[in-house]
Design an enzyme around this catalytic site. Sequence first.
Site, mmCIF file in Angstrom:
data_model
loop_
_atom_site.group_PDB
_atom_site.id
_atom_site.type_symbol
_atom_site.label_atom_id
_atom_site.label_comp_id
_atom_site.label_asym_id
_atom_site.label_seq_id
_atom_site.Cartn_x
_atom_site.Cartn_y
_atom_site.Cartn_z
ATOM 1 N N ARG A 87 41.086 26.471 44.568
ATOM 2 C CA ARG A 87 40.526 27.799 44.798
ATOM 3 C C ARG A 87 39.045 27.645 45.154
ATOM 4 O O ARG A 87 38.321 26.867 44.517
ATOM 5 C CB ARG A 87 40.660 28.688 43.560
ATOM 6 C CG ARG A 87 42.072 29.194 43.291
ATOM 7 C CD ARG A 87 42.532 30.234 44.324
ATOM 8 N NE ARG A 87 43.865 30.752 44.055
ATOM 9 C CZ ARG A 87 45.004 30.241 44.526
ATOM 10 N NH1 ARG A 87 44.983 29.179 45.318
ATOM 11 N NH2 ARG A 87 46.160 30.803 44.240
ATOM 12 N N GLU B 17 37.205 34.179 50.680
ATOM 13 C CA GLU B 17 38.169 34.208 51.792
ATOM 14 C C GLU B 17 38.427 35.628 52.249
ATOM 15 O O GLU B 17 38.520 36.516 51.409
ATOM 16 C CB GLU B 17 39.494 33.565 51.336
ATOM 17 C CG GLU B 17 39.367 32.081 51.135
ATOM 18 C CD GLU B 17 40.633 31.438 50.591
ATOM 19 O OE1 GLU B 17 41.718 32.018 50.716
ATOM 20 O OE2 GLU B 17 40.516 30.342 50.048
ATOM 21 N N HIS C 120 43.546 27.948 54.318
ATOM 22 C CA HIS C 120 44.386 28.068 53.110
ATOM 23 C C HIS C 120 45.875 27.867 53.439
ATOM 24 O O HIS C 120 46.678 28.797 53.311
ATOM 25 C CB HIS C 120 44.158 29.439 52.442
ATOM 26 C CG HIS C 120 44.470 29.419 50.970
ATOM 27 N ND1 HIS C 120 43.811 30.177 50.039
ATOM 28 C CD2 HIS C 120 45.400 28.724 50.258
ATOM 29 C CE1 HIS C 120 44.308 29.958 48.835
ATOM 30 N NE2 HIS C 120 45.274 29.075 48.943
HETATM 31 C C1 GLV Z 1 48.216 28.882 46.922
HETATM 32 O O1 GLV Z 1 47.034 28.793 46.993
HETATM 33 C C2 GLV Z 1 48.937 29.027 45.708
HETATM 34 O O2 GLV Z 1 48.318 29.219 44.640
HETATM 35 O O3 GLV Z 1 50.170 28.971 45.746
#
Ligand code: GLV
Length: 329
Positions: free
Chosen positions: A240, A269, A287
């Site tokens: 994250r 983001e 991402h």
């Molecule tokens: C993606 O970032 C997830 O947490 O699955």
Amino acid sequence: MACAPVLVTRRIPEAGLQCLLDAGLEFDVFADDRSPSREEFLRIVPGRSGILALLHDRIDAEALDAAGPQLRCVSNFAVGYNNIDIEEATRRGVLVTNTPDVLTEATADLAWSLIMAAARRICEGDRMVRAGEFHGWEPMMLLGQDLVGKTLGIVGAGRIGSAVARRSRGWEMRVLYTDSSVNESLERDLGASRVDLDTLCSESDVISVHCPLMEETHHLFGADQFGRMKTTAVFVNTARGPIHDEAALAQALRDGVIAAAGLDVFEREPSVDPLLMELDNAVLLPHIGSATRPTRDRMAITAAENLIAALRGERPANLLNPEVIEGRP
Ligand code: GLV
């Protein structure tokens, strides 16, 4: 199944929607192939029995209040669940679930893609060729970092961190890790050592982040930690964005404090720090850690199955707040 319609906040792979249909659940997918704005979400959530949410849908007290007391489950289409206020959900008796395991290998592969791309300046090379700036082999062109025999620092040795560490066997790397508990299999199988964060920062050639985002891990990496790293270090985050201070990272990259970074996640983001955008030694991805077709299908099925189990009054496989079912101690 006789319950109020479920809200799916954005189109997910068909496999998951088919599970909901097969279970006889009534559901609405937010109309367009985009996520609802906060206002739209608050307008469409009242009266739902369940929400199949994405990782940027903020499920907090306001959202839970807007949904109403009939809400029984929030099923997150992600392994990370920092978007959900679990305490507030638990207080209201709402089950919360996520999609672990099914995305472990895809995300570990992406972390290694970033490690390789950042260490060997892959994207810079690609941009150079496309710009017509490749004028033939040069002895000093695009020199990067070696990986074989180097030290890999894993921050958070859970499922994904362990999968990233396992892959390092191919590069014969020494593995260090930080975690709140000892990972016996990593220590036994890879000879990994659990160290404190300062030691991991100063001794690792590659630092790969895999811990969850929580109060304690917000800005875990700032100017101080980057300053402890080797000038040849490669920093990778596929967890994250807010775990690192993005402005401090951009400055560290610009000033040569560390060599390179590979990022699949950003602090705000979809915004990206403007300085980071200018830097050639940052590899930036939108991402996509879990973005393979089979993985996203499995995530959709898992999220749907969690939701179906909760609405049937059963215990979902990936329940994050068992206190709702078991009662508080
Ligand atoms: C993606 O970032 C997830 O947490 O699955």
